[in-house]
Scaffold this motif. Structure first.
Motif, PDB file in Angstrom:
ATOM      1  N   PHE A  72       0.833  -1.197   0.000  1.00 23.56           N
ATOM      2  CA  PHE A  72       0.000   0.000   0.000  1.00 23.56           C
ATOM      3  C   PHE A  72       0.871   1.252   0.000  1.00 23.56           C
ATOM      4  CE2 PHE A  72       0.754  -0.709   4.524  1.00 23.56           C
ATOM      5  CZ  PHE A  72       0.930   0.557   5.045  1.00 23.56           C
ATOM      6  N   ASP A  73       0.351   2.283  -0.667  1.00 25.05           N
ATOM      7  CA  ASP A  73       0.888   3.640  -0.567  1.00 25.05           C
ATOM      8  C   ASP A  73      -0.333   4.556  -0.445  1.00 25.05           C
ATOM      9  OD1 ASP A  73       0.088   3.674  -3.372  1.00 25.05           O
ATOM     10  OD2 ASP A  73       2.068   2.858  -3.818  1.00 25.05           O
ATOM     11  N   SER A  74      -0.706   5.250  -1.500  1.00 25.83           N
ATOM     12  CA  SER A  74      -1.955   6.013  -1.449  1.00 25.83           C
ATOM     13  C   SER A  74      -3.165   5.096  -1.644  1.00 25.83           C
ATOM     14  CB  SER A  74      -1.954   7.121  -2.507  1.00 25.83           C
ATOM     15  OG  SER A  74      -1.749   6.568  -3.798  1.00 25.83           O
ATOM     16  N   SER A  75      -2.921   3.886  -2.164  1.00 28.29           N
ATOM     17  CA  SER A  75      -3.957   2.865  -2.306  1.00 28.29           C
ATOM     18  C   SER A  75      -3.313   1.503  -2.038  1.00 28.29           C
ATOM     19  CB  SER A  75      -4.576   2.895  -3.716  1.00 28.29           C
ATOM     20  OG  SER A  75      -3.580   2.643  -4.696  1.00 28.29           O
ATOM     21  N   ALA A  76      -4.129   0.472  -1.968  1.00 30.72           N
ATOM     22  CA  ALA A  76      -3.631  -0.870  -1.673  1.00 30.72           C
ATOM     23  C   ALA A  76      -3.862  -1.792  -2.859  1.00 30.72           C
ATOM     24  CB  ALA A  76      -4.311  -1.434  -0.430  1.00 30.72           C
ATOM     25  N   LYS A  77      -2.984  -2.769  -3.019  1.00 29.74           N
ATOM     26  CA  LYS A  77      -3.160  -3.737  -4.097  1.00 29.74           C
ATOM     27  C   LYS A  77      -2.584  -5.080  -3.678  1.00 29.74           C
ATOM     28  CE  LYS A  77       1.125  -2.495  -6.528  1.00 29.74           C
ATOM     29  NZ  LYS A  77       1.702  -2.027  -7.814  1.00 29.74           N
ATOM     30  N   VAL A  78      -3.127  -6.143  -4.269  1.00 28.61           N
ATOM     31  CA  VAL A  78      -2.622  -7.492  -4.016  1.00 28.61           C
ATOM     32  C   VAL A  78      -1.463  -7.743  -4.977  1.00 28.61           C
ATOM     33  CG1 VAL A  78      -3.145  -9.954  -4.027  1.00 28.61           C
ATOM     34  CG2 VAL A  78      -4.859  -8.317  -3.231  1.00 28.61           C
ATOM     35  N   VAL A  79      -0.278  -7.853  -4.445  1.00 30.92           N
ATOM     36  CA  VAL A  79       0.897  -8.146  -5.261  1.00 30.92           C
ATOM     37  C   VAL A  79       0.976  -9.639  -5.541  1.00 30.92           C
ATOM     38  CG1 VAL A  79       3.428  -8.010  -5.379  1.00 30.92           C
ATOM     39  CG2 VAL A  79       2.115  -6.173  -4.288  1.00 30.92           C
ATOM     40  N   LEU A  80       0.590 -10.446  -4.548  1.00 38.50           N
ATOM     41  CA  LEU A  80       0.634 -11.905  -4.685  1.00 38.50           C
ATOM     42  C   LEU A  80      -0.568 -12.514  -3.976  1.00 38.50           C
ATOM     43  CD1 LEU A  80       2.356 -14.434  -5.563  1.00 38.50           C
ATOM     44  CD2 LEU A  80       3.304 -14.394  -3.245  1.00 38.50           C
ATOM     45  N   PRO A  81      -1.464 -13.185  -4.705  1.00 38.32           N
ATOM     46  CA  PRO A  81      -2.568 -13.899  -4.042  1.00 38.32           C
ATOM     47  C   PRO A  81      -2.012 -15.065  -3.235  1.00 38.32           C
ATOM     48  CG  PRO A  81      -2.947 -13.639  -6.411  1.00 38.32           C
ATOM     49  CD  PRO A  81      -1.512 -13.315  -6.161  1.00 38.32           C
ATOM     50  N   LEU A  82      -2.840 -15.657  -2.400  1.00 37.71           N
ATOM     51  CA  LEU A  82      -2.405 -16.783  -1.575  1.00 37.71           C
ATOM     52  C   LEU A  82      -1.812 -17.896  -2.429  1.00 37.71           C
ATOM     53  CD1 LEU A  82      -5.129 -17.253   1.192  1.00 37.71           C
ATOM     54  CD2 LEU A  82      -2.688 -16.815   1.543  1.00 37.71           C
ATOM     55  N   THR A  83      -0.619 -18.327  -2.068  1.00 39.07           N
ATOM     56  CA  THR A  83       0.058 -19.382  -2.832  1.00 39.07           C
ATOM     57  C   THR A  83       1.090 -20.056  -1.950  1.00 39.07           C
ATOM     58  OG1 THR A  83       1.417 -19.856  -4.788  1.00 39.07           O
ATOM     59  CG2 THR A  83       1.792 -17.757  -3.692  1.00 39.07           C
ATOM     60  N   THR A  84       1.416 -21.299  -2.290  1.00 43.66           N
ATOM     61  CA  THR A  84       2.509 -22.001  -1.617  1.00 43.66           C
ATOM     62  C   THR A  84       3.815 -21.837  -2.380  1.00 43.66           C
ATOM     63  OG1 THR A  84       1.932 -24.035  -2.812  1.00 43.66           O
ATOM     64  CG2 THR A  84       0.973 -23.737  -0.612  1.00 43.66           C
ATOM     65  N   ASP A  85       3.794 -21.071  -3.448  1.00 47.71           N
ATOM     66  CA  ASP A  85       4.978 -20.877  -4.285  1.00 47.71           C
ATOM     67  C   ASP A  85       5.938 -19.903  -3.603  1.00 47.71           C
ATOM     68  OD1 ASP A  85       6.881 -20.441  -6.212  1.00 47.71           O
ATOM     69  OD2 ASP A  85       5.467 -20.156  -7.853  1.00 47.71           O
ATOM     70  N   ALA A  86       6.900 -20.444  -2.865  1.00 43.79           N
ATOM     71  CA  ALA A  86       7.849 -19.608  -2.133  1.00 43.79           C
ATOM     72  C   ALA A  86       8.741 -18.822  -3.080  1.00 43.79           C
ATOM     73  CB  ALA A  86       8.700 -20.474  -1.208  1.00 43.79           C
ATOM     74  N   THR A  87       9.003 -19.374  -4.260  1.00 42.76           N
ATOM     75  CA  THR A  87       9.837 -18.674  -5.240  1.00 42.76           C
ATOM     76  C   THR A  87       9.152 -17.397  -5.715  1.00 42.76           C
ATOM     77  OG1 THR A  87      10.810 -20.753  -5.991  1.00 42.76           O
ATOM     78  CG2 THR A  87      11.007 -18.863  -7.456  1.00 42.76           C
ATOM     79  N   ALA A  88       7.854 -17.471  -5.948  1.00 47.36           N
ATOM     80  CA  ALA A  88       7.108 -16.284  -6.369  1.00 47.36           C
ATOM     81  C   ALA A  88       7.124 -15.225  -5.275  1.00 47.36           C
ATOM     82  CB  ALA A  88       5.676 -16.666  -6.718  1.00 47.36           C
ATOM     83  N   LEU A  89       6.951 -15.648  -4.031  1.00 43.31           N
ATOM     84  CA  LEU A  89       6.996 -14.695  -2.915  1.00 43.31           C
ATOM     85  C   LEU A  89       8.366 -14.025  -2.843  1.00 43.31           C
ATOM     86  CD1 LEU A  89       5.736 -13.446  -0.348  1.00 43.31           C
ATOM     87  CD2 LEU A  89       6.691 -15.385   0.917  1.00 43.31           C
ATOM     88  N   THR A  90       9.426 -14.812  -2.965  1.00 47.02           N
ATOM     89  CA  THR A  90      10.779 -14.261  -2.907  1.00 47.02           C
ATOM     90  C   THR A  90      11.015 -13.257  -4.031  1.00 47.02           C
ATOM     91  OG1 THR A  90      11.638 -16.291  -1.904  1.00 47.02           O
ATOM     92  CG2 THR A  90      13.225 -14.842  -2.985  1.00 47.02           C
ATOM     93  N   THR A  91      10.625 -13.631  -5.244  1.00 52.51           N
ATOM     94  CA  THR A  91      10.852 -12.761  -6.401  1.00 52.51           C
ATOM     95  C   THR A  91      10.103 -11.445  -6.260  1.00 52.51           C
ATOM     96  OG1 THR A  91      11.180 -14.670  -7.854  1.00 52.51           O
ATOM     97  CG2 THR A  91      10.634 -12.572  -8.893  1.00 52.51           C
ATOM     98  N   LEU A  92       8.818 -11.509  -5.902  1.00 48.85           N
ATOM     99  CA  LEU A  92       8.012 -10.294  -5.813  1.00 48.85           C
ATOM    100  C   LEU A  92       8.422  -9.437  -4.621  1.00 48.85           C
ATOM    101  CD1 LEU A  92       4.553 -11.803  -6.800  1.00 48.85           C
ATOM    102  CD2 LEU A  92       5.969 -10.248  -8.136  1.00 48.85           C
TER     103      LEU A  92
END
Length: 294
Positions: A72-92
Motif C-alpha cells: 500500500f501507498d496512497s492505495s492498496a493492491k494485491v501483489v501476490l494472491p495466496l500461494t505455496t509458491d515460495a519462489t514467487a513470494l521471494t521474487t516479488l
C-alpha cells in the motif's frame, strides 16, 4: 552398469505422493510509501530493506504455509494472491520499490484495511479450518489529512500475526525511487522546511494502535536479526501436519529394478566363485593324496 543406472534414479511421474503442509494462511501487508526508503534501519539502510528481509525470514520459518503479499501507498493492491509458491513470494518481495515521491499525495496507514478484510474473508470461506496470520510492516507515519481508520473487520478474521515497526525517533532521509529500485534518485526535499532533505520518523503510537485493533503484538524491528523472537510473539496456532496424499504429485521410482538385477548378478557371481573355489580345493586335495601315495 546396473549400479550406475540405479544411481541415476530413473522413474516416471504420476504416482501419489504424501503431502506435508503448514495449515496457515499468511498475509503480509507492506508499507510502500516514500517513507519506506528512509535510511534509518540497522544504521543507515532503507527501511524497505528490513521489511524485505523480515518477509523472507518469516516465510522461511513458516515454510509450507500459503502466503499473500499486499502493498500500500496512497492505495492498496494485491501483489501476490495466496500461494505455496515460495519462489514467487521471494521474487516479488525482492522487487518491491518505494512509491514515487513525485506523485505521492499523502497516504494513510490504514488504506489497506478493506482489501485485507476482503482477502481474509475469501480465505476463510475457502478454507475455514486454516488459521489466518497477518504481518503488518510499516513505520506508522500518517501523511494524509484524515485520521487512520480502525482495522475492525480484519481483526475479526485474524488469528495471529504481528505489527512490525521500522524506523527511529531521530528519523532518516528518504531517496526518491521514481525511476526504479536500481536507480535511487536524490534525497526528497521538504518544501515546508526551505527545501531541506525531508526526514521521516517512526510513529510507534500508531503502530501499537493497529496491533491493538488486530489483537496481535507490536514488535519494533531495528536490525535483520532476531526474527524468531518476533515470530514467537505472533503466536501462530497451528504447526506442520500431514495432509494425506495427492494423486500425480509423486514419481514411480524404477531404480530398484536395476538394483535388484545387480544384486542378482552379485549372488550368481558369489555362487560361481564358491563353486570354483570348492573345485580347486577338491583338485588340490586329490593331488596331495597322489603325492602321498608315491
Amino acid at each position: 552398469m546396473l549400479v550406475v543406472l540405479a544411481g541415476a534414479r530413473p522413474g516416471m511421474v504420476g504416482a501419489p505422493a504424501q503431502v506435508a503442509t503448514t495449515d496457515l494462511n499468511v498475509f503480509f501487508v507492506v508499507d510502500m510509501t516514500p517513507s519506506s526508503s528512509a535510511e534509518d534501519f540497522n544504521g543507515s539502510a532503507p527501511r524497505l530493506d528490513g521489511m524485505k528481509a523480515d518477509i523472507l525470514a518469516l516465510a522461511g520459518e513458516l515454510a509450507g504455509a500459503r502466503f499473500s503479499l499486499i502493498s500500500f501507498d496512497s492505495s492498496a493492491k494485491v501483489v501476490l494472491p495466496l500461494t505455496t509458491d515460495a519462489t514467487a513470494l521471494t521474487t516479488l518481495t525482492e522487487i518491491l520499490t518505494p512509491s514515487s515521491a513525485m506523485v505521492s499525495k499523502g497516504s494513510s496507514i490504514s488504506v489497506a484495511k478493506d482489501l485485507l478484510s476482503q482477502r481474509l474473508a475469501a480465505a476463510q470461506e475457502a478454507h475455514p479450518e486454516r488459521p489466518r496470520l497477518v504481518y503488518y510492516l510499516g513505520d506508522g507515519e500518517q501523511t494524509s489529512g484524515s485520521s487512520p481508520e480502525p482495522f475492525t473487520s480484519a481483526a475479526q478474521l485474524t488469528d495471529g500475526g504481528a505489527v512490525l515497526g521500522y524506523g527511529t525517533a531521530a528519523g532518516g532521509k528518504m531517496r526518491d525511487y521514481t525511476f526504479g529500485s536500481d536507480k535511487p534518485g536524490s534525497y526528497i526535499r521538504d518544501k515546508a522546511n526551505g527545501y531541506q532533505s525531508a526526514v521521516s520518523t517512526i510513529d510507534e503510537t500508531q503502530l501499537q494502535a493497529i496491533a491493538g485493533q488486530l489483537k496481535v503484538p507490536y514488535v519494533h524491528r531495528e536490525s535483520p536479526a532476531g526474527i524468531s523472537a518476533a515470530l514467537a510473539k505472533s503466536a501462530p496456532t497451528v504447526v506442520s501436519s500431514p495432509a494425506g496424499t495427492e494423486d500425480g504429485a509423486g514419481r514411480w521410482e524404477l531404480y530398484w529394478l536395476f538394483a535388484l538385477a545387480a544384486f542378482g548378478i552379485l549372488l550368481w557371481e558369489a555362487a560361481d566363485l564358491t563353486r570354483s573355489w570348492r573345485q580347486l580345493q577338491r583338485h588340490g586335495n586329490e593331488r596331495h593324496g597322489k603325492e602321498e601315495a608315491r
